[in-house]
Design a protein around this motif. Structure first.
Motif, PDB file in Angstrom:
ATOM      1  N   MET A   1      23.847  -1.706  13.033  1.00  0.00           N
ATOM      2  CA  MET A   1      22.821  -1.688  12.731  1.00  0.00           C
ATOM      3  C   MET A   1      23.230  -0.703  11.639  1.00  0.00           C
ATOM      4  SD  MET A   1      19.297  -0.799  14.552  1.00  0.00           S
ATOM      5  CE  MET A   1      19.599  -2.269  16.064  1.00  0.00           C
ATOM      6  N   SER A   2      24.115   0.684  11.788  1.00  0.00           N
ATOM      7  CA  SER A   2      24.413   1.549  11.075  1.00  0.00           C
ATOM      8  C   SER A   2      25.462   1.064   9.803  1.00  0.00           C
ATOM      9  CB  SER A   2      24.431   3.382  11.504  1.00  0.00           C
ATOM     10  OG  SER A   2      25.750   2.691  12.376  1.00  0.00           O
ATOM     11  N   SER A   3      25.887   2.029   8.984  1.00  0.00           N
ATOM     12  CA  SER A   3      26.997   0.876   8.050  1.00  0.00           C
ATOM     13  C   SER A   3      27.380   2.299   7.719  1.00  0.00           C
ATOM     14  CB  SER A   3      26.296   0.128   6.865  1.00  0.00           C
ATOM     15  OG  SER A   3      27.228   0.188   6.385  1.00  0.00           O
ATOM     16  N   ASP A   4      28.988   2.682   6.804  1.00  0.00           N
ATOM     17  CA  ASP A   4      30.314   3.433   7.084  1.00  0.00           C
ATOM     18  C   ASP A   4      29.239   3.859   5.478  1.00  0.00           C
ATOM     19  OD1 ASP A   4      31.324   3.333   8.812  1.00  0.00           O
ATOM     20  OD2 ASP A   4      33.000   2.485   7.975  1.00  0.00           O
ATOM     21  N   LYS A   5      28.497   2.459   4.643  1.00  0.00           N
ATOM     22  CA  LYS A   5      27.816   3.080   3.227  1.00  0.00           C
ATOM     23  C   LYS A   5      26.760   3.755   4.108  1.00  0.00           C
ATOM     24  CE  LYS A   5      28.323  -0.961   0.716  1.00  0.00           C
ATOM     25  NZ  LYS A   5      27.896  -2.306   0.763  1.00  0.00           N
ATOM     26  N   LYS A   6      26.840   4.979   2.913  1.00  0.00           N
ATOM     27  CA  LYS A   6      25.658   5.633   2.820  1.00  0.00           C
ATOM     28  C   LYS A   6      24.455   5.572   1.859  1.00  0.00           C
ATOM     29  CE  LYS A   6      26.510   8.225   6.980  1.00  0.00           C
ATOM     30  NZ  LYS A   6      25.749   6.884   7.943  1.00  0.00           N
ATOM     31  N   ILE A   7      22.916   4.856   2.171  1.00  0.00           N
ATOM     32  CA  ILE A   7      22.168   5.711   0.755  1.00  0.00           C
ATOM     33  C   ILE A   7      21.488   6.677   0.677  1.00  0.00           C
ATOM     34  CG2 ILE A   7      23.240   3.275   0.373  1.00  0.00           C
ATOM     35  CD1 ILE A   7      19.901   1.917   1.446  1.00  0.00           C
ATOM     36  N   ILE A   8      20.587   5.807  -0.202  1.00  0.00           N
ATOM     37  CA  ILE A   8      18.781   7.240  -0.129  1.00  0.00           C
ATOM     38  C   ILE A   8      17.873   6.729  -0.267  1.00  0.00           C
ATOM     39  CG2 ILE A   8      17.442   8.589  -1.879  1.00  0.00           C
ATOM     40  CD1 ILE A   8      19.824  10.592  -2.713  1.00  0.00           C
ATOM     41  N   ILE A   9      17.383   6.144   0.990  1.00  0.00           N
ATOM     42  CA  ILE A   9      16.027   6.102   1.318  1.00  0.00           C
ATOM     43  C   ILE A   9      14.364   6.607   0.746  1.00  0.00           C
ATOM     44  CG2 ILE A   9      14.778   4.519   2.793  1.00  0.00           C
ATOM     45  CD1 ILE A   9      16.736   4.459   4.261  1.00  0.00           C
ATOM     46  N   ALA A  10      13.816   5.599  -0.528  1.00  0.00           N
ATOM     47  CA  ALA A  10      12.858   6.593  -0.540  1.00  0.00           C
ATOM     48  C   ALA A  10      11.068   5.725   0.094  1.00  0.00           C
ATOM     49  CB  ALA A  10      12.468   6.844  -2.196  1.00  0.00           C
ATOM     50  N   ILE A  11      10.867   6.637   0.355  1.00  0.00           N
ATOM     51  CA  ILE A  11       9.031   5.949   1.606  1.00  0.00           C
ATOM     52  C   ILE A  11       8.112   6.620   0.806  1.00  0.00           C
ATOM     53  CG2 ILE A  11       8.140   5.066   4.027  1.00  0.00           C
ATOM     54  CD1 ILE A  11      10.857   5.002   4.549  1.00  0.00           C
ATOM     55  N   ASP A  12       7.355   6.243   0.202  1.00  0.00           N
ATOM     56  CA  ASP A  12       6.116   7.396  -0.334  1.00  0.00           C
ATOM     57  C   ASP A  12       4.775   6.044  -0.164  1.00  0.00           C
ATOM     58  OD1 ASP A  12       7.212   8.797  -1.926  1.00  0.00           O
ATOM     59  OD2 ASP A  12       8.110   7.318  -3.760  1.00  0.00           O
ATOM     60  N   GLY A  13       3.635   6.987  -0.350  1.00  0.00           N
ATOM     61  CA  GLY A  13       2.961   5.601   0.297  1.00  0.00           C
ATOM     62  C   GLY A  13       1.344   6.897   0.273  1.00  0.00           C
ATOM     63  N   TYR A  14      -0.023   6.428   0.154  1.00  0.00           N
ATOM     64  CA  TYR A  14      -0.688   7.393   0.343  1.00  0.00           C
ATOM     65  C   TYR A  14      -0.519   8.520   1.472  1.00  0.00           C
ATOM     66  CZ  TYR A  14      -3.354   4.851  -3.014  1.00  0.00           C
ATOM     67  OH  TYR A  14      -3.470   4.419  -4.036  1.00  0.00           O
ATOM     68  N   SER A  15      -1.128   9.607   1.835  1.00  0.00           N
ATOM     69  CA  SER A  15      -2.014  10.336   2.391  1.00  0.00           C
ATOM     70  C   SER A  15      -2.131   9.554   4.607  1.00  0.00           C
ATOM     71  CB  SER A  15      -3.019  11.350   2.536  1.00  0.00           C
ATOM     72  OG  SER A  15      -3.962  11.017   2.891  1.00  0.00           O
ATOM     73  N   SER A  16      -1.765   9.610   5.538  1.00  0.00           N
ATOM     74  CA  SER A  16      -1.878   9.265   7.194  1.00  0.00           C
ATOM     75  C   SER A  16      -1.567   7.626   6.829  1.00  0.00           C
ATOM     76  CB  SER A  16      -3.250   9.452   7.504  1.00  0.00           C
ATOM     77  OG  SER A  16      -3.242  10.931   7.366  1.00  0.00           O
ATOM     78  N   SER A  17      -0.945   6.981   6.258  1.00  0.00           N
ATOM     79  CA  SER A  17      -0.030   6.048   5.617  1.00  0.00           C
ATOM     80  C   SER A  17       0.457   5.100   6.584  1.00  0.00           C
ATOM     81  CB  SER A  17      -0.334   5.095   4.497  1.00  0.00           C
ATOM     82  OG  SER A  17       1.529   5.983   4.446  1.00  0.00           O
ATOM     83  N   GLY A  18       1.156   5.967   7.752  1.00  0.00           N
ATOM     84  CA  GLY A  18       1.478   6.445   8.877  1.00  0.00           C
ATOM     85  C   GLY A  18       2.985   5.757   8.535  1.00  0.00           C
ATOM     86  N   LYS A  19       3.782   6.509   7.014  1.00  0.00           N
ATOM     87  CA  LYS A  19       5.007   6.374   6.777  1.00  0.00           C
ATOM     88  C   LYS A  19       5.584   7.074   6.637  1.00  0.00           C
ATOM     89  CE  LYS A  19       3.695   9.347   3.152  1.00  0.00           C
ATOM     90  NZ  LYS A  19       2.894   9.838   3.313  1.00  0.00           N
ATOM     91  N   SER A  20       5.422   9.051   7.435  1.00  0.00           N
ATOM     92  CA  SER A  20       6.561   9.727   8.312  1.00  0.00           C
ATOM     93  C   SER A  20       6.640   9.215  10.023  1.00  0.00           C
ATOM     94  CB  SER A  20       5.402  10.855   8.725  1.00  0.00           C
ATOM     95  OG  SER A  20       4.952  11.211   7.738  1.00  0.00           O
ATOM     96  N   THR A  21       6.207   8.299  10.675  1.00  0.00           N
ATOM     97  CA  THR A  21       6.363   7.551  11.961  1.00  0.00           C
ATOM     98  C   THR A  21       7.496   6.905  10.975  1.00  0.00           C
ATOM     99  OG1 THR A  21       3.988   8.087  12.504  1.00  0.00           O
ATOM    100  CG2 THR A  21       5.487   6.376  13.917  1.00  0.00           C
ATOM    101  N   MET A  22       7.528   6.016  10.501  1.00  0.00           N
ATOM    102  CA  MET A  22       8.224   4.579  10.028  1.00  0.00           C
ATOM    103  C   MET A  22       9.394   5.074   9.580  1.00  0.00           C
ATOM    104  SD  MET A  22       5.488   2.471   7.680  1.00  0.00           S
ATOM    105  CE  MET A  22       7.333   1.531   7.192  1.00  0.00           C
ATOM    106  N   ALA A  23       9.216   5.976   8.664  1.00  0.00           N
ATOM    107  CA  ALA A  23      10.503   6.757   7.963  1.00  0.00           C
ATOM    108  C   ALA A  23      11.592   7.367   8.958  1.00  0.00           C
ATOM    109  CB  ALA A  23      10.413   8.270   6.787  1.00  0.00           C
ATOM    110  N   ARG A  24      10.422   8.298  10.196  1.00  0.00           N
ATOM    111  CA  ARG A  24      11.413   9.223  11.270  1.00  0.00           C
ATOM    112  C   ARG A  24      11.733   8.162  11.591  1.00  0.00           C
ATOM    113  NH1 ARG A  24       7.691  11.171  13.475  1.00  0.00           N
ATOM    114  NH2 ARG A  24       6.766  12.892  12.228  1.00  0.00           N
ATOM    115  N   HIS A  25      11.275   6.676  12.397  1.00  0.00           N
ATOM    116  CA  HIS A  25      11.994   5.811  13.593  1.00  0.00           C
ATOM    117  C   HIS A  25      13.649   5.011  12.581  1.00  0.00           C
ATOM    118  CE1 HIS A  25      12.497   2.020  15.223  1.00  0.00           C
ATOM    119  NE2 HIS A  25      11.888   2.384  15.998  1.00  0.00           N
ATOM    120  N   LEU A  26      12.580   4.467  11.180  1.00  0.00           N
ATOM    121  CA  LEU A  26      14.013   4.101  10.387  1.00  0.00           C
ATOM    122  C   LEU A  26      14.800   5.077  10.426  1.00  0.00           C
ATOM    123  CD1 LEU A  26      14.944   2.093   8.860  1.00  0.00           C
ATOM    124  CD2 LEU A  26      14.957   3.357   6.812  1.00  0.00           C
TER     125      LEU A  26
END
Ligand code: DC
Length: 233
Positions: A1-26
């Protein structure tokens, strides 16, 4: 699932859209560092409240705050159970920055150019080695416009307010659904219309409306997007 190649992942969105939960899980699924950029704006707001730099009208004293930014240090500590805590000048403020009082005052603080400039450079420094998932409002547009994966998360204001209301009630906060809905709408308006880095979807971001999605579904979609981004990078 993880890879040696490292990238930057940007997750933006409205307040309380659940983005933090998703981002933390990923981040935990792929072994990346997770940074909640909103927590940094909240920590600055809490510091300003304590320093008496935010009036009863909720307006911050922008000049005084910018001139005193050097007094504020923000960090994240990782607990043994993997949860992250926001540290303000060495103090764990994770709960203190999540109250409605801070939520009511944070958008005007986040609209101050000097505050954004300082936090943006701290956020960029956190991403120099890549292998990072950062969520916020301007991560794909301003902080990391070169991010290999950008996601823009959305859900209706009512749906987001309902989620936030349940969270605050579970923590024992004395709030009404109407207060929370008003706060969500007001923050949306300020975040979308401010001059400095307003909230908007980057042209190359993938849209994700999670109003009717379970957390498992959204986690699966996000993981699929990560795998595709790794293949393409
Ligand atoms: O995601 P949050 O609700 O904790 O964010 C708190 C506030 O900070 C919100 O009003 C928008 C602002 N913010 C921002 O302007 N830019 C970011 N990158 C993250 C948050």
């Amino acid at each position: 699932m993880s890879s040696d190649k490292k990238i930057i992942i940007a997750i933006d969105g409205y307040s309380s859209s659940g983005k933090s939960t998703m981002a933390r899980h990923l981040a935990s699924a792929i072994g990346y560092r997770y940074i909640d950029s909103g927590a940094m704006y909240r920590a600055v707001t809490l510091w300003a409240m304590r320093a008496g730099l935010i009036g009863d009208d909720l307006a911050p004293d922008a000049d005084a705050l910018v001139s005193r930014l050097g007094e504020i240090s923000i960090d994240f500590s990782v607990n043994p159970d993997g949860t992250q805590h926001t540290m303000l000048n060495g103090e764990d403020v994770e709960s203190a920055i999540r109250t409605l009082e801070v939520s009511d005052r944070v958008s005007p603080v986040a609209a101050i150019g000097g505050v954004r400039k300082a936090l943006t450079s701290m956020q960029r420094a956190m991403g120099v080695e890549k292998g990072i998932v950062m969520d916020g409002r301007d991560i794909g547009t301003a902080v990391f416009p070169q991010a290999e994966l950008k996601v823009f998360v959305d859900a209706s204001a009512e749906c987001r307010a309902e989620r936030r209301y349940k969270e605050l009630k579970a923590k024992g906060e004395d709030v009404t659904y109407e207060d929370v809905l008003n706060n969500v709408r007001t923050r949306d308006r300020i975040d979308e219309t401010r001059e400095e880095s307003p909230l908007r979807k980057a042209a190359d971001a993938v849209s994700l409306d999670n109003s009717a999605m379970s957390t498992d579904e959204q986690n699966e979609i996000l993981l699929g997007l990560y795998e595709k981004a790794i293949r393409n990078s």
